[in-house]
Design an enzyme around this catalytic site. Structure first.
Site, mmCIF file in Angstrom:
data_model
loop_
_atom_site.group_PDB
_atom_site.id
_atom_site.type_symbol
_atom_site.label_atom_id
_atom_site.label_comp_id
_atom_site.label_asym_id
_atom_site.label_seq_id
_atom_site.Cartn_x
_atom_site.Cartn_y
_atom_site.Cartn_z
ATOM 1 N N ALA A 61 0.863 -1.176 0.000
ATOM 2 C CA ALA A 61 0.000 0.000 0.000
ATOM 3 C C ALA A 61 0.900 1.226 0.000
ATOM 4 C CB ALA A 61 -0.870 -0.027 1.248
ATOM 5 N N GLY A 100 0.188 -5.091 0.488
ATOM 6 C CA GLY A 100 -0.924 -5.071 -0.461
ATOM 7 C C GLY A 100 -0.553 -5.700 -1.799
ATOM 8 N N GLU A 123 3.386 -5.896 7.079
ATOM 9 C CA GLU A 123 2.540 -4.906 7.766
ATOM 10 C C GLU A 123 2.870 -4.732 9.241
ATOM 11 O OE1 GLU A 123 1.546 -6.876 5.405
ATOM 12 O OE2 GLU A 123 0.166 -5.818 4.079
#
Ligand code: COA
Length: 679
Positions: A61, A100, A123
């Site tokens: 992301a 992502g 993450e």
């Protein structure tokens, strides 16, 4: 256009081109969604390939978007559309598929990787859990504990391992062609991970959960990821997705995630050239000379050998050379035995290493680093010899941790070649490299220092010249307060425990024992009077004089009998003696006070360092402390921590400390007052 479409052999290729790392910013998400949606009714398209231009597949992301509310289309909607596609969708992965990026790949029906590609869900290193199905699809694809381990550790795996555990379907040289072949010949049926279920192997999972919590050292995200996977095992995919998203959004707004984002970007700021020389070009470094083959010299040597460079190591006597070479050989033997390097890698590194006693051997070195005894006279003598043999344009570096580099530079005919490269022990392991820019350091020398930092996988911070530069200067303030707390009533063990509970890798007294209490003792004898508080180290000095040097002598603040660490009664007696000789009645010191005294000492000194221009940015201080001094990463560094506490509160508490017996050390940095007022 961040996503372009190409049709080839009946496949629609969605090419993502969003430099530098093809992050999934809003426009990329929208374009992937549109591409997949429109292809459903396009009869000319048999299958879809998602691939990337540039150096990598999608690396996650867009971290820059995390500070603001999510914008549509949300990533889970994009992954759902990919998975629900009637036409087969294939991820063609090169470089890194992270966060992502891997979640997009998991939504695809097949995954093809280029050789050397890396796949991971990092993450937790940003204080999050995957938020677009990563925690639900991965355990439905590969063995569930292995999946949980990838998620909770945040560590990527390489393409070969991913092939072995089933994460990718094929590893191919021409991975895009292979992806096209899969997309146009294979069916999407039975390939949708949301249609599968997953269960846990309780015993294996419990062991992983326990190890994760231990390694997290107080960070919340890894444990939260484990709990989520445990909670959602056996539940429907839809339910799992709901729980994952809720946790993701909750963590995204947490202090921990903010701190980890801060340090992520701070580390990507500290490695840039200073603004005044932003167009400086580095010289190419292929061969590195290292003076000194002790612990530090050999650690530095391995740093460069590991990066594929030639190393010439120099010592004063042949037996010292032999010891240095033997140390490096033995370290590589261990790495080989642990499977960290291959035999070929070991052979290649040892072949690139030579050792000797003749300075003439350094005449072809592009960079020479001095790592000898910490004495101005000794260092000047070394630099005089280097001045005589180094080729024109070579960079001459000193690994000093306290000495005046301007004085070293001024003693030779080419001061512009001199720069500080302050490594932290063990130099081949520790990430931090303090690069010291002396008054006359040339732009080229500084640019070269930053470029070798990158080439050798270090995290650099540029500092100016002052005693201790950034890190050790701050450390002195921290050690001072820890020492004074003993006189007021705290025990070494209490101080260490309070600070490890805060998240520090080790407490200050355990660190003193590890590195040797005599090291600081010698430095204090040589330091300018008035530059430190003698009462803060009076117990240290008594211990050294009584032969308790720390772990190397078997005792210091602690004893280490039969591998068991326990408070050293001798140290406790010394503390009591000092208290009674100086008329102090011990009082109860709370853990909260221990944290405030030591942390705010770091913070105030940090602001002085910024004020004086020793650090070029306040964030660089956080980078140094997190990567070189065991400061908990999930707190973002001492300066980030102070902002979390509230700078006005910090100023107020420090004003209180300023009223104490040692108040003269708590002069508040104007930069701190200004920052507090601005808040
Ligand atoms: N979002 C936004 N920007 C990102 C980014 C992301 N996910 N990942 C990297 N960048 C930016 C960096 O800030 C840097 O920008 P700069 O050149 O302006 O300083 C640039 O991309 C290059 O990154 P850098 O880390 O210096 O390059 P590298 O080649 O050493 O490493 C990666 C590349 C992808 C391995 C590394 O950047 C990385 O691990 N990124 C984070 C991945 C991640 O955590 N993704 C999950 C997000 S939930």
């Amino acid at each position: 256009m961040t996503v372009t479409r190409e049709t080839k052999d009946n496949a629609l290729i969605l090419w993502i081109d969003n430099p530098p790392v093809n992050a999934l910013s809003q426009d990329v998400r929208a374009a992937i969604l549109a591409g997949v949606t429109e292809a459903q009714n396009d009869a000319s398209v048999k299958g879809i390939v998602i691939a990337c231009k540039g150096r990598t597949f999608i690396a996650g992301a867009d971290v820059k978007e995390f500070g603001a509310p999510p914008t549509e289309p949300f990533l889970p909607d994009v992954t759902a559309a990919i998975e629900n596609s009637k036409k087969t969708v294939v991820a063609a992965i090169h470089g890194q598929a992270l966060g992502g990026g891997l979640e997009i790949a998991l939504a695809c029906h097949y995954r093809i990787a280029a050789k050397g590609a890396k796949l991971g869900l990092p993450e937790v290193t940003l204080g999050l859990v995957p938020g677009a199905g990563g925690t639900q699809r991965l355990p439905r694809l590969i063995e569930s504990t292995a999946a949980a381990e990838m998620i909770a550790s945040g560590k990527p795996i390489d393409a070969n391992k991913a092939k072995a555990n089933g994460l990718v379907d094929s590893v191919a040289e021409d991975y895009v062609a292979e992806a096209i072949a899969f997309a146009t010949t294979k069916s999407a049926e039975n390939r949708r991970l949301s249609e599968r279920a997953f269960q846990l192997d309780a015993a294996k999972f419990d062991a992983l959960a326990a190890a994760t919590r231990k390694q997290a050292k107080g960070a919340a995200a890894p444990g939260a990821a484990i709990d989520l996977i445990r909670r959602t095992a056996g539940k429907s995919f839809a339910e799992g997705m709901k729980e994952e998203r809720a946790l993701f959004l909750h963590l995204r707004a947490s202090e921990e995630a903010k701190a980890l984002r801060h340090i992520f970007f701070a580390e990507r700021g500290s490695n840039k050239l200073p603004d005044d020389i932003s167009d400086a070009k580095p010289i190419e470094v292929k061969t590195v000379g290292i003076i000194g083959a002790g612990t530090m010299g050999t650690g530095i040597a391995m740093t460069y050998l590991d990066a594929g460079m030639n190393v010439r190591m120099l010592e004063m006597a042949e037996d010292a050379v032999a010891r240095g070479l033997a140390r490096i050989q033995s370290s590589y033997r261990d790495s080989l035995a642990k499977g960290r390097i291959t035999e070929a890698q070991r052979d290649q590194r040892l072949a690139a290493l030579t050792g000797g006693t003749d300075y003439a051997a350094l005449s072809d070195c592009d960079l020479i680093i001095e790592a000898v005894f910490e004495s101005m006279d000794v260092k000047k003598a070394v630099f005089a010899k280097l001045d005589g043999v180094a080729k024109p344009g070579a960079i001459l570096a000193t690994n000093t941790s306290y000495l005046d580099i301007d004085e070293i530079a001024a003693s030779i005919s080419r001061p512009e070649a001199v720069v500080g490269l302050h490594y932290f022990s063990p130099a081949n392991i520790m990430k931090l490299l303090e690069i010291v820019r002396a008054k006359k350091t040339s732009p080229q020398a500084l640019a070269t220092a930053l470029s070798v930092a990158k080439a050798t996988n270090k995290i650099p911070v540029v500092a100016g010249v002052c005693p201790g530069f950034i890190g050790n200067r701050m450390l002195r303030a921290y050690v001072r307060e820890a020492g004074l707390l003993l006189l007021e009533g705290a025990a070494p063990e209490q101080v260490d425990k309070a600070l490890t509970a805060f998240g520090m890798a080790m407490g200050p007294f355990a660190v003193a024992d590890l590195s040797g209490i005599d090291i600081g003792y010698k430095a204090r004898k040589e330091a300018a009077p008035g530059s430190f508080e003698p009462m803060a180290t009076i117990v240290h000095d008594s211990l050294v004089e009584a032969g308790h040097l720390g772990q190397k002598s078997g005792s210091g603040f602690y004893t280490y009998k039969d591998g068991v660490k326990a408070p050293n009664p001798v140290a406790l007696t010394f503390i009591e003696q000092v208290r009674s000789e100086t008329g102090r009645t011990p009082r109860a010191v709370s853990d909260a006070e221990i944290v405030e005294r030591t942390m705010f000492a770091l913070v105030n000194e940090g602001y002085w360092i910024v004020e004086e221009g020793i650090a070029r940015h306040i964030d660089d201080i956080d980078v140094a402390y997190v990567n070189g001094y065991g400061f908990p990463r999930h707190r973002g560094g001492p300066m980030c921590y102070a902002r979390g506490v509230g700078l006005s509160k910090v100023v107020k508490v420090i004003e209180g400390f300023g009223q104490g017996a040692f108040g003269k050390w708590w002069r508040i940095a104007p930069a701190l007052r200004n920052a507090a007022a601005a808040n």
